[in-house]
Design a protein around this motif. Structure first.
Motif, short mmCIF file in Angstrom:
data_model
loop_
_atom_site.label_atom_id
_atom_site.label_comp_id
_atom_site.label_asym_id
_atom_site.label_seq_id
_atom_site.Cartn_x
_atom_site.Cartn_y
_atom_site.Cartn_z
N UNK A 1 6.40 23.89 0.11
CA UNK A 1 6.14 23.63 -1.31
C UNK A 1 4.79 22.94 -1.49
N UNK A 2 4.51 21.93 -0.69
CA UNK A 2 3.25 21.20 -0.83
C UNK A 2 2.03 21.98 -0.38
N UNK B 1 16.68 15.26 8.68
CA UNK B 1 15.61 14.43 8.13
C UNK B 1 14.24 15.06 8.41
N UNK B 2 14.01 15.40 9.68
CA UNK B 2 12.73 16.01 10.05
C UNK B 2 12.52 17.35 9.40
N UNK B 3 13.58 18.15 9.34
CA UNK B 3 13.48 19.47 8.71
C UNK B 3 13.16 19.33 7.22
N UNK B 4 13.79 18.37 6.56
CA UNK B 4 13.52 18.14 5.14
C UNK B 4 12.06 17.80 4.92
N UNK B 5 11.54 16.89 5.74
CA UNK B 5 10.15 16.47 5.62
C UNK B 5 9.19 17.62 5.88
N UNK B 6 9.39 18.29 7.00
CA UNK B 6 8.45 19.34 7.42
C UNK B 6 8.48 20.53 6.48
N UNK C 1 0.14 22.14 -12.80
CA UNK C 1 0.78 21.63 -11.59
C UNK C 1 2.16 22.26 -11.39
N UNK C 2 2.59 22.31 -10.14
CA UNK C 2 3.91 22.82 -9.80
C UNK C 2 4.77 21.67 -9.29
N UNK C 3 5.97 21.53 -9.86
CA UNK C 3 6.95 20.58 -9.35
C UNK C 3 8.20 21.38 -9.00
N UNK C 4 8.69 21.22 -7.78
CA UNK C 4 9.83 22.01 -7.34
C UNK C 4 10.82 21.14 -6.59
N UNK D 1 1.81 10.70 -11.14
CA UNK D 1 1.46 11.86 -11.97
C UNK D 1 0.22 11.58 -12.83
N UNK D 2 -0.05 10.33 -13.14
CA UNK D 2 -1.27 9.98 -13.88
C UNK D 2 -2.53 10.34 -13.10
N UNK D 3 -2.38 10.59 -11.79
CA UNK D 3 -3.54 10.77 -10.92
C UNK D 3 -3.60 12.14 -10.26
N UNK D 4 -2.76 13.07 -10.68
CA UNK D 4 -2.75 14.37 -9.99
C UNK D 4 -3.94 15.23 -10.41
N UNK D 5 -4.33 16.10 -9.50
CA UNK D 5 -5.42 17.03 -9.73
C UNK D 5 -4.93 18.35 -10.32
N UNK D 6 -5.86 19.16 -10.73
CA UNK D 6 -5.57 20.52 -11.15
C UNK D 6 -4.88 21.25 -10.01
N UNK D 7 -3.81 21.96 -10.33
CA UNK D 7 -3.03 22.74 -9.37
C UNK D 7 -2.33 21.86 -8.32
N UNK D 8 -2.06 20.62 -8.67
CA UNK D 8 -1.30 19.76 -7.76
C UNK D 8 0.09 20.36 -7.51
N UNK D 9 0.63 20.05 -6.33
CA UNK D 9 1.95 20.55 -5.95
C UNK D 9 2.84 19.36 -5.64
#
Length: 331
Positions: free
Chosen positions: A138-139, A127-132, A268-271, A230-238
């Motif tokens: 990616x973020x 769980x912690x590894x997934x979050x971190x 934006x990048x979605x991964x 997604x309606x609120x993301x900025x340029x180059x959001x990750x």
């Protein structure tokens, strides 16, 4: 006697208790090179739902009438393996059995400290590894960036938000009750939290909480909630895509807004990812998480059911939002 929980039929839509069956076996004995384990704590996680479908995925499906597996902490009660001694606590991907034998190849001895024992199923485990790793790899969080987390009061989401704060981000959590809103802002120190179930205009509520837009969106839920972020993301959001629990029980595909125009417009990048993608970084990440936890900079919350027979009920509770933080069953 030894209780064993098996998947007796594949769920259609939301799983139900009658998709599981409890069988009775003899308690096994440890042969040469083996250990006999007594299950102590069982982790139930949303990804197990995907393994209940007979479909191709990143991990093989569960077989019908065979025991289900998940992260388990067990006590060694007999050992014919020199790596383990009676009384050791071990962590591994084990079967939903009260007792089982193992050759020890995939087991890890963990400290007996009762204050942190279950942390190895959560903040100091997958769980912690997934979050971190999902957030940092990616973020790419940086001081001053705005991070939004869905499923924020869950096991992964609550750690993502705390890591984001430690790395200098403004953190907004999306969750499903006023009690969880309070938990996020009080215990986990999110800057703000939104109850998506009561927000008349979720997209507008996100905009109000994030007046400078969203730079990173850690997505645990998918569906309509993610459309509003997604309606609120900025340029180059990750956008690290960890899960889509809101869609896991849909028997038929659900069509929503097409996200490609938003991603193109915002560059934006979605991964999508699974934690195993970052296996070579587990040791370093665990060291950092452990340091933060021991220094009091990182905390965690658990929802604990008691009793072996309640494992399926705890699993179903994940889809009702019954958990705050990590869902665990104490045997």
């Amino acid at each position: 006697m030894n209780k064993v929980i098996v998947l007796c039929k594949r769920p259609v839509g939301k799983p139900a208790l009658d998709d599981f069956k409890t069988n009775i076996e003899d308690v096994p004995s440890a042969d040469d090179g083996e250990v006999l384990l007594k299950t102590t704590y069982v982790s139930v996680d949303p990804y197990l739902r995907g393994r209940m479908n007979d479909s191709e995925s990143y991990i093989p499906p569960f077989e019908l009438d065979k025991p289900i597996q998940s992260g388990i902490i067990a006590e060694v009660i007999d050992s014919n393996n020199t790596r383990f001694k009676v009384g050791d606590f071990v962590l591994g991907n084990l079967f939903w059995k009260e007792y089982q034998v193992s050759d020890g190849k995939d087991l890890r001895v963990i400290p007996k400290d009762p204050a942190y024992l279950t942390a190895y199923l959560g903040v100091l485990g997958m769980t912690g590894l997934t979050a971190y790793l999902g957030l940092t790899e990616i973020g790419l969080p940086k001081p001053g960036k705005t991070l939004v987390v869905s499923g924020a009061a869950g096991a992964v989401g609550s750690i993502v938000g705390q890591v984001g704060k430690l790395l200098g981000c403004k953190v907004i959590g999306l969750t499903g009750s006023d009690e969880k809103v309070h938990l996020l802002t009080s215990k986990f120190h999110f800057d703000a939290a939104i109850n998506y179930k009561t927000a008349a205009d979720l997209s507008g509520a996100i905009k109000a909480a994030c007046p400078d837009g969203v730079d990173i969106y850690f997505d645990n839920v998918g569906g309509k909630i993610s459309d509003d972020v997604l309606n609120n993301i900025n340029k180059h959001a990750r956008i690290p895509l960890c899960g889509a629990i809101s869609l896991y029980n849909d028997a038929d595909p659900v069509l929503g807004p097409y996200i490609q125009p938003v991603l193109v417009k915002k560059s934006a990048l979605i991964q999508g990812f699974i934690v195993g993608d970052f296996a070579d970084q587990f040791a370093e990440a665990t060291k950092q998480l452990t340091s933060w936890l021991m220094d009091g900079k990182l905390t965690y919350h658990e929802t604990i059911y008691e009793g072996f027979d309640r494992i399926p009920q705890a699993f179903l509770g994940l889809f009702d939002g019954s958990n705050e933080g990590k869902m665990i069953v104490k045997i």
